[in-house]
Design an enzyme around this catalytic site. Structure first.
Site, PDB file in Angstrom:
ATOM      1  CB  CYS A   1      14.524  68.515 -56.384  1.00 19.04           C
ATOM      2  SG  CYS A   1      15.718  67.691 -55.322  1.00 19.04           S
TER       3      CYS A   1
ATOM      4  CE  LYS B   1       9.838  48.223 -70.428  1.00 19.19           C
ATOM      5  NZ  LYS B   1       9.886  49.631 -70.903  1.00 19.19           N
ATOM      6  CG  ASN B   2       5.874  46.411 -68.582  1.00 17.50           C
ATOM      7  OD1 ASN B   2       6.823  47.191 -68.548  1.00 17.50           O
ATOM      8  ND2 ASN B   2       4.780  46.658 -69.278  1.00 17.50           N
TER       9      ASN B   2
ATOM     10  N   PRO C   1       4.310  60.673 -58.826  1.00 16.09           N
ATOM     11  CG  PRO C   1       5.660  59.810 -60.522  1.00 16.09           C
ATOM     12  CD  PRO C   1       5.555  60.947 -59.535  1.00 16.09           C
ATOM     13  CB  VAL C   2       6.215  57.150 -56.159  1.00 19.49           C
ATOM     14  CG1 VAL C   2       6.974  56.851 -57.440  1.00 19.49           C
ATOM     15  CG2 VAL C   2       6.752  58.407 -55.504  1.00 19.49           C
TER      16      VAL C   2
END
Length: 209
Positions: free
Chosen positions: A117, A22-23, A123-124
């Site tokens: 929001c 999947k990754n 985390p990006v």
């Protein structure tokens, strides 16, 4: 409690089909956004996240049709919506991987943060940093990453302060359409990074490392 009793001593034989990872499949599906030509992926696992990613890229204008034995036929000739809405991204963080290909191909992208929001530490951050190193202008507005590169992305040096698989995937996919050479330092080295790099090279990119 339940028990499993195994009596060994017998020779093992047989054939077991191994599902694709999947990754690797999720960023490879996003990689199809980079080209107007047809792309075929094989051994794509039949998982909910894969279904969600297919729904997302179809929303953007990609023709995505399943084939036999785990094949998926993709055609992104007519992208019309460079946006990953919160309704889809909230169910799968990997949706943010569309940011790099959309920005590189169309010059702009609007991708929801995975938590919308109501998110604390985003985390990006490393994905955003990588795009800025390639010349993009980034804004965070109402829970969305809005990225622009009006004159296209340009090659650059991306030094990740810590290893990031998502950041490396994003940098790879954006850099292949950037003008010039890009060097990624402290890149992730998981097997799915190699799989996506191999996919991009088969699509015409020049990646080594």
């Amino acid at each position: 409690m339940d028990k499993i009793r195994i009596r060994g001593g017998q020779p093992l034989k047989g054939v077991i089909p191994i599902s694709g990872a999947k990754n690797a499949a999720l960023p490879a599906l996003c990689a199809a956004l980079l080209t107007a030509e047809k792309v075929t992926l094989t051994n794509v696992p039949q998982l909910q996240d894969v279904s969600t990613m297919l729904k997302l890229i179809r929303h953007m204008g990609v023709q995505a049709e399943p084939g036999a034995k785990g094949e998926v036929h993709l055609h992104a000739a007519a992208l019309h919506t460079p946006e990953a809405p919160y309704e889809l991204v909230k169910t799968m963080r990997a949706s943010v991987l569309a940011l790099g290909p959309l920005l590189a191909r169309m010059g702009h992208a609007k991708v929801s943060l995975p938590g919308g929001c109501a998110i604390g530490t985003r985390p990006v951050d490393l994905l955003i940093m990588a795009m800025e190193k390639l010349g993009a202008e980034i804004e965070i507005e109402a829970g969305y990453v809005i990225a622009r590169a009006k004159k296209g992305l340009r090659g650059g040096e991306i030094v990740f302060p810590k290893v990031t698989v998502g950041g490396t995937h994003t940098a790879l996919m954006a850099a292949v359409l950037a003008n010039g050479t890009t060097v990624i330092d402290n890149a992730a080295r998981e097997p799915e990074i190699t799989d996506v790099a191999d996919c991009l090279n088969k699509m015409g990119a020049k990646i080594s490392g």
